[in-house]
Write an enzyme that holds these catalytic residues in place. Structure first.
Site, PDB file in Angstrom:
ATOM      1  N   TYR A  40       0.779  -1.165   0.129  1.00 28.05           N
ATOM      2  CA  TYR A  40      -0.035   0.095   0.060  1.00 28.05           C
ATOM      3  C   TYR A  40       0.707   1.252  -0.061  1.00 28.05           C
ATOM      4  CZ  TYR A  40      -3.124   3.622   1.463  1.00 28.05           C
ATOM      5  OH  TYR A  40      -3.833   4.942   1.699  1.00 28.05           O
ATOM      6  N   LYS A  76       0.972   4.250  -2.973  1.00 24.54           N
ATOM      7  CA  LYS A  76       0.764   5.785  -2.745  1.00 24.54           C
ATOM      8  C   LYS A  76       2.019   6.491  -3.032  1.00 24.54           C
ATOM      9  CE  LYS A  76      -3.301   5.313  -1.390  1.00 24.54           C
ATOM     10  NZ  LYS A  76      -4.463   6.055  -2.218  1.00 24.54           N
TER      11      LYS A  76
END
Length: 345
Positions: free
Chosen positions: A219, A223
């Site tokens: 994750y 990002k």
């Protein structure tokens, strides 16, 4: 603090090794350098405060006239739902894109009941990366004056998990939804904006993209990718009059964050989206990141401290982040065990 200790040690060495006249010159040079460094930090902080609390952002109507459209991905819940409601309140027609058709229908009815705008919906699973879905989205927006794109769709890990233990399907879904879904949607929408010489492309980022986040490695990496991509895209589209902004956010009460209680540092979606839409074009707490913003006041102050005072890629920050997520993982596993025990009794 590290800079000041090195500065003091350096000043001491100059005093020991140079002739008296040169000691004075050396001390003056170091003093001037240190003063300029501190002054630059103070001025940056003043800019942050002005951006967060005083200066307004670009008016939403600068991106498109009344009757133009906003496309919102991940629209059915949380931030996406709130972006849709607030943009509709501002007079934009809304294209709602999310996975669950029933939720989209309910939201579309709520929007048209409360506001005199039109809606279109598309039930689309971004994890499937289905060409037919993107063709359908293209058919929906074809001919529409799309002035705003909100890239909100996203996925995180179910709980903090070491990368070696991350399920393959979870890893694949995170990259496909967060990265590929955002890229394909944006590439589909921006040609019209480039033709009209105006528009807003707003992408939801995360502090996980600023700070390496152990146990959320995939994750965090997704990002960080969006941060680099969005900044590059901002430079490419600026000559066309298009505003590109990546929003750097800390926790917000939502299904993804699994946080339900608000606090000074954890706003609800309504307060957060209001801050975002009122500060478009302002860096907030992210003065060192072009085409990026951390507009919610407490998030902005944290972003400034982490990126301008601390070393976000240093071992100290990464280590603290790791410890925090290890503790979250332990609590999540204990909770899962308790729930498993209840079901078995």
């Amino acid at each position: 603090m590290e800079f000041l200790s090195k500065y003091t040690a350096c000043l001491s060495n100059w005093g020991l090794n140079l002739e008296p006249g040169l000691q004075t010159v050396g001390a003056a040079v170091l003093l001037t350098t240190g003063s300029l460094f501190i002054a630059s930090r103070v001025l940056t902080f003043v800019r942050v405060l002005l951006s967060l609390f005083v200066l307004p952002g670009k008016p939403l109507r600068s991106f498109g006239p009344k009757g133009s459209w906003a496309v919102v991905t991940g629209a059915s819940d949380g931030l996406g739902k709130e972006f849709s409601l607030q943009l509709a309140r501002a007079g934009f027609n809304i294209v709602l894109v999310s996975r669950t058709a029933s939720k989209l229908t309910t939201l579309a009815e709520e929007i048209t009941t409360k506001h005199s705008v039109q809606t279109k919906t598309l039930a689309m699973d971004f994890a499937a990366n289905d060409d037919a879905d993107y063709e359908e989205l293209k058919a929906i927006v074809n001919g529409l004056d799309v002035a705003v794109l909100i890239n909100n769709v996203g996925k995180s890990h179910d709980i903090p998990t070491p990368f070696a233990l991350t399920p393959e399907d979870e890893m694949t879904d995170i990259v496909t939804i967060n990265c590929l879904g955002t890229l394909r949607t944006t590439q589909l929408i921006i040609p019209g904006m480039m033709q009209r010489k105006r528009g807003l492309v707003l992408t939801m980022g995360s502090f996980g993209g600023l700070l390496p986040t152990p146990l959320l490695a995939t994750y965090s990496g997704s990002k960080a990718f969006l941060q680099q991509w969005s900044t590059s895209l901002g430079s490419e589209l600026e000559p066309y009059g298009i505003t590109v902004e990546l929003v750097q956010a800390y926790l917000i009460t939502s299904a993804m964050s699994k946080v339900r209680r608000t606090s000074a540092t954890i706003p609800d979606p309504r307060a957060f989206v209001k801050a975002v839409l009122s500060k478009i074009g302002r860096n907030g707490g992210s003065p060192g990141y072009a085409y990026s913003s951390s507009p919610y006041w407490s998030h902005g102050l944290m972003a400034w401290f982490l990126t301008c005072v601390m070393q976000p890629m240093g071992k100290l920050v990464v280590g603290q982040n790791k410890s925090m997520h290890e503790a979250i993982r332990k609590r999540a596993l204990r909770k899962a065990e308790r729930e498993k025990g209840k079901k078995s009794t």
